[in-house]
Design a protein around this motif. Structure first.
Motif, PDB file in Angstrom:
ATOM      1  N   MET A 248       0.765  -1.068   0.107  1.00 18.43           N
ATOM      2  CA  MET A 248       0.065   0.175  -0.035  1.00 18.43           C
ATOM      3  C   MET A 248       0.775   1.257   0.042  1.00 18.43           C
ATOM      4  O   MET A 248       1.764   1.401   0.784  1.00 18.43           O
ATOM      5  CB  MET A 248      -1.062   0.017   1.187  1.00 18.43           C
ATOM      6  CG  MET A 248      -1.862  -1.039   1.183  1.00 18.43           C
ATOM      7  SD  MET A 248      -3.091  -1.099  -0.036  1.00 18.43           S
ATOM      8  CE  MET A 248      -3.982   0.444   0.533  1.00 18.43           C
ATOM      9  N   GLY A 249       0.375   2.013  -1.015  1.00 19.07           N
ATOM     10  CA  GLY A 249       1.222   3.582  -1.084  1.00 19.07           C
ATOM     11  C   GLY A 249       0.651   4.325  -0.052  1.00 19.07           C
ATOM     12  O   GLY A 249      -0.437   4.066   0.557  1.00 19.07           O
ATOM     13  N   THR A 250       1.350   5.616   0.000  1.00 25.12           N
ATOM     14  CA  THR A 250       0.779   6.671   1.179  1.00 25.12           C
ATOM     15  C   THR A 250      -0.333   7.146   0.666  1.00 25.12           C
ATOM     16  O   THR A 250      -1.005   7.976   1.373  1.00 25.12           O
ATOM     17  CB  THR A 250       1.893   7.447   1.442  1.00 25.12           C
ATOM     18  OG1 THR A 250       2.318   8.130   0.112  1.00 25.12           O
ATOM     19  CG2 THR A 250       3.241   6.857   2.134  1.00 25.12           C
ATOM     20  N   ASP A 251      -0.796   7.068  -0.659  1.00 26.25           N
ATOM     21  CA  ASP A 251      -1.966   7.792  -0.941  1.00 26.25           C
ATOM     22  C   ASP A 251      -2.970   7.012  -1.327  1.00 26.25           C
ATOM     23  O   ASP A 251      -3.876   7.090  -2.344  1.00 26.25           O
ATOM     24  CB  ASP A 251      -1.536   8.698  -2.356  1.00 26.25           C
ATOM     25  CG  ASP A 251      -0.889   7.656  -3.572  1.00 26.25           C
ATOM     26  OD1 ASP A 251      -0.856   6.632  -3.301  1.00 26.25           O
ATOM     27  OD2 ASP A 251      -0.862   8.219  -4.642  1.00 26.25           O
ATOM     28  N   GLN A 252      -3.226   5.998  -0.454  1.00 27.14           N
ATOM     29  CA  GLN A 252      -4.139   4.732  -0.486  1.00 27.14           C
ATOM     30  C   GLN A 252      -4.236   4.186  -2.053  1.00 27.14           C
ATOM     31  O   GLN A 252      -5.178   3.495  -2.290  1.00 27.14           O
ATOM     32  CB  GLN A 252      -5.632   5.675  -0.375  1.00 27.14           C
ATOM     33  CG  GLN A 252      -5.743   6.306   0.621  1.00 27.14           C
ATOM     34  CD  GLN A 252      -5.930   5.590   2.026  1.00 27.14           C
ATOM     35  OE1 GLN A 252      -6.242   4.314   1.787  1.00 27.14           O
ATOM     36  NE2 GLN A 252      -5.644   5.885   3.152  1.00 27.14           N
ATOM     37  N   LYS A 253      -3.084   4.055  -2.679  1.00 29.92           N
ATOM     38  CA  LYS A 253      -3.043   3.383  -3.742  1.00 29.92           C
ATOM     39  C   LYS A 253      -2.056   2.196  -3.468  1.00 29.92           C
ATOM     40  O   LYS A 253      -1.191   2.169  -2.920  1.00 29.92           O
ATOM     41  CB  LYS A 253      -2.180   4.097  -4.829  1.00 29.92           C
ATOM     42  CG  LYS A 253      -2.786   4.222  -6.079  1.00 29.92           C
ATOM     43  CD  LYS A 253      -2.039   5.167  -7.234  1.00 29.92           C
ATOM     44  CE  LYS A 253      -0.729   5.561  -7.073  1.00 29.92           C
ATOM     45  NZ  LYS A 253      -0.200   6.511  -7.907  1.00 29.92           N
ATOM     46  N   VAL A 254      -2.715   0.931  -4.389  1.00 31.97           N
ATOM     47  CA  VAL A 254      -2.137  -0.311  -4.337  1.00 31.97           C
ATOM     48  C   VAL A 254      -1.055  -0.435  -5.169  1.00 31.97           C
ATOM     49  O   VAL A 254      -1.165  -0.089  -6.389  1.00 31.97           O
ATOM     50  CB  VAL A 254      -3.034  -1.622  -4.511  1.00 31.97           C
ATOM     51  CG1 VAL A 254      -2.259  -2.901  -4.287  1.00 31.97           C
ATOM     52  CG2 VAL A 254      -4.097  -1.705  -3.426  1.00 31.97           C
ATOM     53  N   LEU A 255       0.394  -0.719  -4.748  1.00 30.56           N
ATOM     54  CA  LEU A 255       1.461  -0.545  -5.769  1.00 30.56           C
ATOM     55  C   LEU A 255       1.386  -1.849  -6.274  1.00 30.56           C
ATOM     56  O   LEU A 255       2.087  -1.991  -7.403  1.00 30.56           O
ATOM     57  CB  LEU A 255       2.699  -0.116  -4.916  1.00 30.56           C
ATOM     58  CG  LEU A 255       2.664   1.200  -4.059  1.00 30.56           C
ATOM     59  CD1 LEU A 255       3.966   1.467  -3.238  1.00 30.56           C
ATOM     60  CD2 LEU A 255       2.476   2.228  -5.262  1.00 30.56           C
ATOM     61  N   GLY A 256       1.308  -2.922  -5.621  1.00 31.33           N
ATOM     62  CA  GLY A 256       1.326  -4.416  -5.865  1.00 31.33           C
ATOM     63  C   GLY A 256       1.090  -5.441  -4.918  1.00 31.33           C
ATOM     64  O   GLY A 256       0.325  -5.014  -3.794  1.00 31.33           O
ATOM     65  N   ILE A 257       1.890  -6.536  -4.781  1.00 34.47           N
ATOM     66  CA  ILE A 257       1.544  -7.506  -3.914  1.00 34.47           C
ATOM     67  C   ILE A 257       2.817  -8.210  -3.462  1.00 34.47           C
ATOM     68  O   ILE A 257       3.923  -8.246  -4.427  1.00 34.47           O
ATOM     69  CB  ILE A 257       0.486  -8.410  -4.136  1.00 34.47           C
ATOM     70  CG1 ILE A 257       1.135  -9.367  -5.531  1.00 34.47           C
ATOM     71  CG2 ILE A 257      -0.655  -8.014  -4.483  1.00 34.47           C
ATOM     72  CD1 ILE A 257       0.242 -10.856  -5.576  1.00 34.47           C
ATOM     73  N   LEU A 258       3.211  -8.721  -2.163  1.00 32.40           N
ATOM     74  CA  LEU A 258       4.328  -9.290  -1.865  1.00 32.40           C
ATOM     75  C   LEU A 258       3.386 -10.953  -1.427  1.00 32.40           C
ATOM     76  O   LEU A 258       2.690 -10.820  -0.683  1.00 32.40           O
ATOM     77  CB  LEU A 258       4.999  -8.937  -0.679  1.00 32.40           C
ATOM     78  CG  LEU A 258       6.042  -9.837  -0.037  1.00 32.40           C
ATOM     79  CD1 LEU A 258       7.000 -10.104  -1.139  1.00 32.40           C
ATOM     80  CD2 LEU A 258       6.427  -9.277   1.175  1.00 32.40           C
ATOM     81  N   TYR A 259       4.057 -12.012  -2.113  1.00 32.15           N
ATOM     82  CA  TYR A 259       3.350 -13.392  -2.066  1.00 32.15           C
ATOM     83  C   TYR A 259       4.556 -14.208  -1.729  1.00 32.15           C
ATOM     84  O   TYR A 259       5.560 -14.336  -2.099  1.00 32.15           O
ATOM     85  CB  TYR A 259       2.673 -13.550  -3.429  1.00 32.15           C
ATOM     86  CG  TYR A 259       2.367 -15.179  -3.562  1.00 32.15           C
ATOM     87  CD1 TYR A 259       1.326 -15.383  -3.260  1.00 32.15           C
ATOM     88  CD2 TYR A 259       3.360 -16.073  -4.010  1.00 32.15           C
ATOM     89  CE1 TYR A 259       0.566 -16.803  -3.192  1.00 32.15           C
ATOM     90  CE2 TYR A 259       2.759 -17.285  -3.941  1.00 32.15           C
ATOM     91  CZ  TYR A 259       1.545 -17.843  -3.856  1.00 32.15           C
ATOM     92  OH  TYR A 259       1.088 -19.110  -3.927  1.00 32.15           O
ATOM     93  N   VAL A 260       4.304 -15.065  -0.891  1.00 32.19           N
ATOM     94  CA  VAL A 260       5.035 -16.279  -0.247  1.00 32.19           C
ATOM     95  C   VAL A 260       4.048 -17.536  -0.239  1.00 32.19           C
ATOM     96  O   VAL A 260       2.858 -17.515   0.013  1.00 32.19           O
ATOM     97  CB  VAL A 260       5.505 -16.112   1.104  1.00 32.19           C
ATOM     98  CG1 VAL A 260       6.685 -14.847   0.787  1.00 32.19           C
ATOM     99  CG2 VAL A 260       4.572 -15.975   2.252  1.00 32.19           C
ATOM    100  N   ASP A 261       4.495 -18.687  -0.502  1.00 38.30           N
ATOM    101  CA  ASP A 261       3.865 -19.982  -0.296  1.00 38.30           C
ATOM    102  C   ASP A 261       5.069 -21.175   0.007  1.00 38.30           C
ATOM    103  O   ASP A 261       5.942 -20.904  -0.301  1.00 38.30           O
ATOM    104  CB  ASP A 261       3.048 -20.268  -1.346  1.00 38.30           C
ATOM    105  CG  ASP A 261       3.832 -20.748  -2.925  1.00 38.30           C
ATOM    106  OD1 ASP A 261       5.040 -21.209  -2.573  1.00 38.30           O
ATOM    107  OD2 ASP A 261       3.365 -20.383  -3.900  1.00 38.30           O
ATOM    108  N   ASN A 262       4.360 -22.300   0.469  1.00 37.90           N
ATOM    109  CA  ASN A 262       4.728 -23.409   0.572  1.00 37.90           C
ATOM    110  C   ASN A 262       4.263 -24.536  -0.275  1.00 37.90           C
ATOM    111  O   ASN A 262       2.811 -24.523  -0.206  1.00 37.90           O
ATOM    112  CB  ASN A 262       4.804 -23.922   2.272  1.00 37.90           C
ATOM    113  CG  ASN A 262       5.753 -23.061   3.045  1.00 37.90           C
ATOM    114  OD1 ASN A 262       7.132 -22.969   2.433  1.00 37.90           O
ATOM    115  ND2 ASN A 262       5.828 -23.125   4.153  1.00 37.90           N
ATOM    116  N   GLN A 263       4.780 -25.363  -0.777  1.00 43.12           N
ATOM    117  CA  GLN A 263       4.164 -26.422  -1.540  1.00 43.12           C
ATOM    118  C   GLN A 263       3.764 -27.586  -1.105  1.00 43.12           C
ATOM    119  O   GLN A 263       3.181 -28.509  -2.069  1.00 43.12           O
ATOM    120  CB  GLN A 263       5.179 -26.549  -3.014  1.00 43.12           C
ATOM    121  CG  GLN A 263       5.301 -25.439  -3.803  1.00 43.12           C
ATOM    122  CD  GLN A 263       6.289 -25.400  -4.708  1.00 43.12           C
ATOM    123  OE1 GLN A 263       7.379 -25.332  -4.762  1.00 43.12           O
ATOM    124  NE2 GLN A 263       5.797 -25.860  -5.873  1.00 43.12           N
TER     125      GLN A 263
END
Length: 559
Positions: free
Chosen positions: A293-308
């Motif tokens: 989340m950016g400071t101006d309420q804008k979503v910049l992207g995602i950080l994703y992790v997983d286990n298989q």
């Protein structure tokens, strides 16, 4: 004699209709939306910066022969041709790979999305049965937390851990563990603040994630603010398997972005909320995802992790830490973007302030394509002036006197040029080449150029009066102005670019200047017709220009 019974042949009952085979068709569409690549089976296309490429992409990060692309039955085959800046599939650098529908293929830093444009096969309409609302998937969303622009850092001190955390943070007590987590976040923040280049920053975030958490895969996708597509920027597997890091399940990613929530899901492959082949292909068992989340309420992207493999692998504590880590990452991305914008604008200003008035240079600096190679054909006014008899004059002067004289002369002439909104193309010895209509267009560009020429002659008269008092020689100049279509743009290499124009209209303007007498202004017929308030002129003898069979009409501006 009884009649023999006739045996009638019955046709077998028809089976279900066979669907007609329609070969899959895919195309590459630039995420910026300004270029698309159509593909055909059996044909391999070369992507590169060279004009001879099948698919020319004029971007500094593209090599002359960058990559090959070809259509397959399942998608698009991509083969890197030893490019300097690499070819990527969903953020992972590849030498050769096959991209499927909705995958992101990036050449250098130019990203394309694979689109399935196969025409739909005709099929009977089937009414689906009502959903079985009593059915429950084997997996569930264990926790779902809203993410604020601050990154939710306070959540890290909530001490709501359930189950075995996969954070590599020790401690004999919850308070000691909390203190170590906060110290760790502080150190991460310091390290990320040192990374100004975005790609290096994202690589650092992924490396930190593997160091801090026991996860199999880490991916960062950034949101294209124009198209709202999630573009893979970096994706890595702990084992180094590039194919394993190919996809982030879109179902999870989209929910995180659209609902602005961080998600912890166990056994996601069977979670009803995340039904979709992307999860099944990836065999995702446990996953966490937080929006950046950016400071101006804008979503910049995602950080994703997983286990298989492991089920029920993540705890609430892991999700809360990921939110805080994502908050630091979002701040670092914004700082990197700001730093890059400042660096780019500084580069543009340092390069273009030599050619444009300061306000025009600042305007160009705001344009995204200001420092890219390439250009366009456009009508412009081309202006040449040079000093008459300068070579024999300079033979009687020492180098310092010549330099001082030219500096004073050029300073005055360029100031007048900028006052009238012109572009300084270049100095050529004692000559000046200038433009109107590129890169900034005004409705009265022709009139601006005409007034500039007249004002320069008036200013030169005043300068000569001052120089005469100092015993300096008198300067006289000739001016030629033409209007016509040219190629205008940034020409040069990735290391040095110059904005200039190329074309027949340039040659005509230079020929007019060469034909002009001392303190004369010669203009072409196309330029005269472009003037809204033309000055008084007189016809001259048509002149011959190299490469033209017919002489061109010329007008001399009356004083």
């Amino acid at each position: 004699m009884p009649r023999r019974a006739r045996c009638s042949k019955r046709s077998p009952s028809p089976g279900p209709p066979t669907k007609p085979y329609i070969p899959a068709v895919f195309k590459l569409l630039a995420t910026s939306g300004d270029q698309s690549i159509d593909l055909q089976l059996g044909r391999t296309l070369v992507v590169g910066r060279a004009v001879t490429s099948d698919i020319p992409i004029y971007d500094p990060t593209i090599s002359r022969r960058h990559a090959e692309v070809s259509l397959t039955n399942n998608g698009v085959k991509v083969k890197d041709l030893g490019s300097s800046n690499g070819t990527f599939l969903n953020g992972a650098r590849v030498t050769e790979a096959e991209a499927g529908a909705n995958d992101i293929v990036t050449f250098g830093k130019v990203a394309f999305k694979v689109q399935d444009v196969t025409p739909p096969a005709p099929r009977p309409q089937v009414v689906p049965p009502p959903p079985d609302l009593s059915a429950k998937g084997g997996g569930t969303i264990v926790r779902q937390l809203p993410v604020s622009p601050s990154g939710g850092v306070p959540a890290i001190v909530a001490d709501k851990a359930q189950g075995a955390s996969h954070l590599k943070v020790g401690g004999q007590s919850q308070s000691e563990r909390r203190e170590k987590k906060l110290s760790l976040l502080l150190e991460i923040s310091k390290e990320l603040s040192k990374q100004q280049e975005l790609d290096r920053l994202l690589d650092k975030v992924v490396d930190f994630t593997f160091q801090i958490m026991s996860v199999d895969r880490v991916s960062i996708l950034l949101l294209d603010q124009r198209t709202q597509d999630l573009i893979p920027r970096v994706s890595k597997s702990r084992t180094g398997d590039a194919s394993a890091a190919k996809h982030v399940p879109q179902s999870i990613a989209r929910k995180a972005v659209e609902d602005r929530v961080a998600i912890l899901s166990d056994n996601a492959a069977t979670d009803d909320r995340f039904k979709g082949k992307s999860i099944m292909i990836q065999s995702v068992r446990s996953a966490m995802c937080t929006p950046l989340m950016g400071t101006d309420q804008k979503v910049l992207g995602i950080l994703y992790v997983d286990n298989q493999t492991a089920i029920h692998s993540f705890a609430d504590e892991d999700l809360e830490f990921l939110i805080a880590f994502g908050g630091l990452t979002a701040v670092a991305i914004e700082n990197s973007n700001l730093s890059e914008r400042i660096r780019r604008e500084a580069m543009v200003l340092s390069n273009f302030q030599r050619y444009f008035a300061p306000n025009v240079a600042a305007q160009i600096a705001q344009q995204e394509a200001a420092i890219e190679l390439g250009g366009t054909k456009r009508p412009v006014i081309v202006f040449f002036s040079d000093i008459r008899g300068f070579t024999p004059m300079s033979e009687t002067m020492n180098p310092d006197e010549i330099a001082t004289l030219l500096t004073e002369y050029f300073t005055e002439m360029v100031d007048i040029l900028f006052e009238h909104g012109g572009t300084l193309d270049k100095f050529m010895g004692d000559a000046i080449m200038a433009l109107w209509g590129a890169p900034i267009v005004h409705e009265d560009d022709a009139d601006r150029a005409m007034r500039c020429a007249i004002d320069q002659l008036e200013a030169l008269t005043k300068m000569n009066e001052k120089w005469k008092e100092r015993g300096r020689p008198e300067l006289r100049i000739g001016i030629g102005i033409n209007f016509g279509e040219v190629f205008a743009g940034n020409i040069g290499s990735n290391r040095r670019l110059e904005y200039t124009v190329i074309g027949d209209a340039v040659n005509v303007a230079k020929r007019l200047c060469d034909s002009a007498g001392p303190n004369e202004i010669l203009i072409s017929e196309p330029f005269y017709k472009a003037l809204k308030t033309p000055p008084k002129v007189e016809n001259m003898e048509p002149i011959q220009v190299k490469g033209k069979t017919k002489r061109i009409p010329v007008y001399r501006v009356k004083k």
